[in-house]
Design a protein around this motif. Structure first.
Motif: not given
Length: 118
Positions: A83-99, A101-108
């Motif tokens: 998780l190092y470098g993870l960016v946690l964001d939140y959106s209140d959009a009706l579609i696709g909203g919620g927390f 995760f943008t993880n620079p360590n994720a391959d997929q």
């Protein structure tokens, strides 16, 4: 120090929107809790993100603790490898909203964005 400047030095980064929403959720709990972020096996891509409020007395000496103006975000060392470098964001959009995760360590990542492989 602004949240953005402070968060550039953090291992787990929270946007202002995520921090605001987490603080709102914590207020509903009626206790002074910290946020534990981690990973566990499972999910569409092999590993899933976890986030839970917990009492600060549960913080272990080996945990990494990130301070956001008095609010603590905690991560165990094993999870932090993923998780190092993870960016946690939140959106209140009706579609696709919620927390989100943008993880620079994720391959997929999976389509829902709640699990990943590294």
């Amino acid at each position: 120090m602004t949240q953005t400047a402070q968060s550039q030095r953090q291992g787990i980064l929270m946007t202002d929107a995520a921090l605001k929403h987490v603080l709102l959720l914590r207020e509903k709990q009626g206790q002074d809790l910290c946020l534990r972020v981690g990973v566990k096996g499972g999910g569409c891509s092999g590993m899933s993100y976890t986030m839970n409020f917990e009492d600060a007395s549960n913080i272990q000496p080996t945990d990494e603790v990130y301070d956001y103006d008095g609010f603590k975000v905690v991560c165990d060392p094993k999870s932090l490898l993923y998780l190092y470098g993870l960016v946690l964001d939140y959106s209140d959009a009706l579609i696709g909203g919620g927390f989100q995760f943008t993880n620079p360590n994720a391959d997929q990542t999976c389509g829902c964005g709640k699990s990943f492989s590294a």
